[in-house]
Scaffold this motif. Sequence first.
Motif, PDB file in Angstrom:
ATOM      1  N   SER A  58      27.855 -16.614-101.630  1.00  0.00           N
ATOM      2  CA  SER A  58      27.223 -15.414-101.086  1.00  0.00           C
ATOM      3  C   SER A  58      27.305 -14.256-102.065  1.00  0.00           C
ATOM      4  O   SER A  58      26.339 -13.531-102.277  1.00  0.00           O
ATOM      5  N   LEU A  59      28.469 -14.083-102.677  1.00  0.00           N
ATOM      6  CA  LEU A  59      28.626 -12.992-103.632  1.00  0.00           C
ATOM      7  C   LEU A  59      27.775 -13.212-104.879  1.00  0.00           C
ATOM      8  O   LEU A  59      27.233 -12.259-105.437  1.00  0.00           O
ATOM      9  N   LYS A  77      25.592  -2.390-101.523  1.00  0.00           N
ATOM     10  CA  LYS A  77      26.438  -2.381-100.327  1.00  0.00           C
ATOM     11  C   LYS A  77      25.620  -2.950 -99.180  1.00  0.00           C
ATOM     12  O   LYS A  77      25.032  -2.223 -98.410  1.00  0.00           O
ATOM     13  N   GLY A 126      33.544 -11.870 -96.331  1.00  0.00           N
ATOM     14  CA  GLY A 126      34.969 -11.558 -96.387  1.00  0.00           C
ATOM     15  C   GLY A 126      35.624 -11.644 -95.023  1.00  0.00           C
ATOM     16  O   GLY A 126      36.742 -12.158 -94.880  1.00  0.00           O
ATOM     17  N   GLY A 186      28.617  -9.102 -98.312  1.00  0.00           N
ATOM     18  CA  GLY A 186      30.002  -9.067 -98.783  1.00  0.00           C
ATOM     19  C   GLY A 186      31.005  -8.917 -97.646  1.00  0.00           C
ATOM     20  O   GLY A 186      31.936  -9.718 -97.517  1.00  0.00           O
ATOM     21  N   GLY A 223      35.779  -8.025 -98.922  1.00  0.00           N
ATOM     22  CA  GLY A 223      34.441  -8.522 -99.242  1.00  0.00           C
ATOM     23  C   GLY A 223      33.490  -7.411 -99.636  1.00  0.00           C
ATOM     24  O   GLY A 223      32.702  -7.551-100.580  1.00  0.00           O
ATOM     25  N   GLU A 242      31.818  -7.105-103.351  1.00  0.00           N
ATOM     26  CA  GLU A 242      30.369  -7.040-103.562  1.00  0.00           C
ATOM     27  C   GLU A 242      29.994  -5.829-104.410  1.00  0.00           C
ATOM     28  O   GLU A 242      29.236  -5.937-105.363  1.00  0.00           O
ATOM     29  N   VAL A 279      24.305 -12.213-103.957  1.00  0.00           N
ATOM     30  CA  VAL A 279      24.196 -10.756-103.946  1.00  0.00           C
ATOM     31  C   VAL A 279      24.060 -10.241-105.375  1.00  0.00           C
ATOM     32  O   VAL A 279      23.223  -9.391-105.672  1.00  0.00           O
TER      33      VAL A 279
END
Length: 153
Positions: free
Chosen positions: A13-14, A57, A65, A61, A97, A101, A17
């Motif tokens: 996921s990160l 943002k 997390g 994230g 998280g 991010e 991003v």
Amino acid sequence: MKKPLLLSALLSSLLVVGGCASQLTGDVYSRDQARAPQTVRLGTVESVRLVQIEGTKTVIGPAAGAAVGGIAGSGVGGGRGSAIATVVGAVAGGMVGAAAEEGITRSQGVEITVREDDGQTRAYVQQVSNNISFAPGDRVRILTVNGESRVTK
């Protein structure tokens, strides 16, 4: 078995991003900008300084997390203690998280102050480019498309 899978999901996921972060250099165009007419102004660089451009943002994230923290917390203790640890783990994981991010997607920027030929002085911030560097006295073009400006040589 679930923890390695969840950790992999968080890292994936990160990375997504980070990959979705838009390029803010002067030499990268979005699809919307590619064929749109641009306004071009000319000027001379007065000063250049390095700045940080904050990262994204989004909800990815903190959500990833929180999931990892919640699962990690659920393995602590038993009964009511496990439930409390799950909540605390989810909250702490969400905060970690979100910070991860923002840190991963943060970038090095440059603030370029330009005295434009019409007499106006304006500052432009864009991501540092490996291809183009600026110094006081350089003649530059300021390209504006869809309300976004960039400085190029």
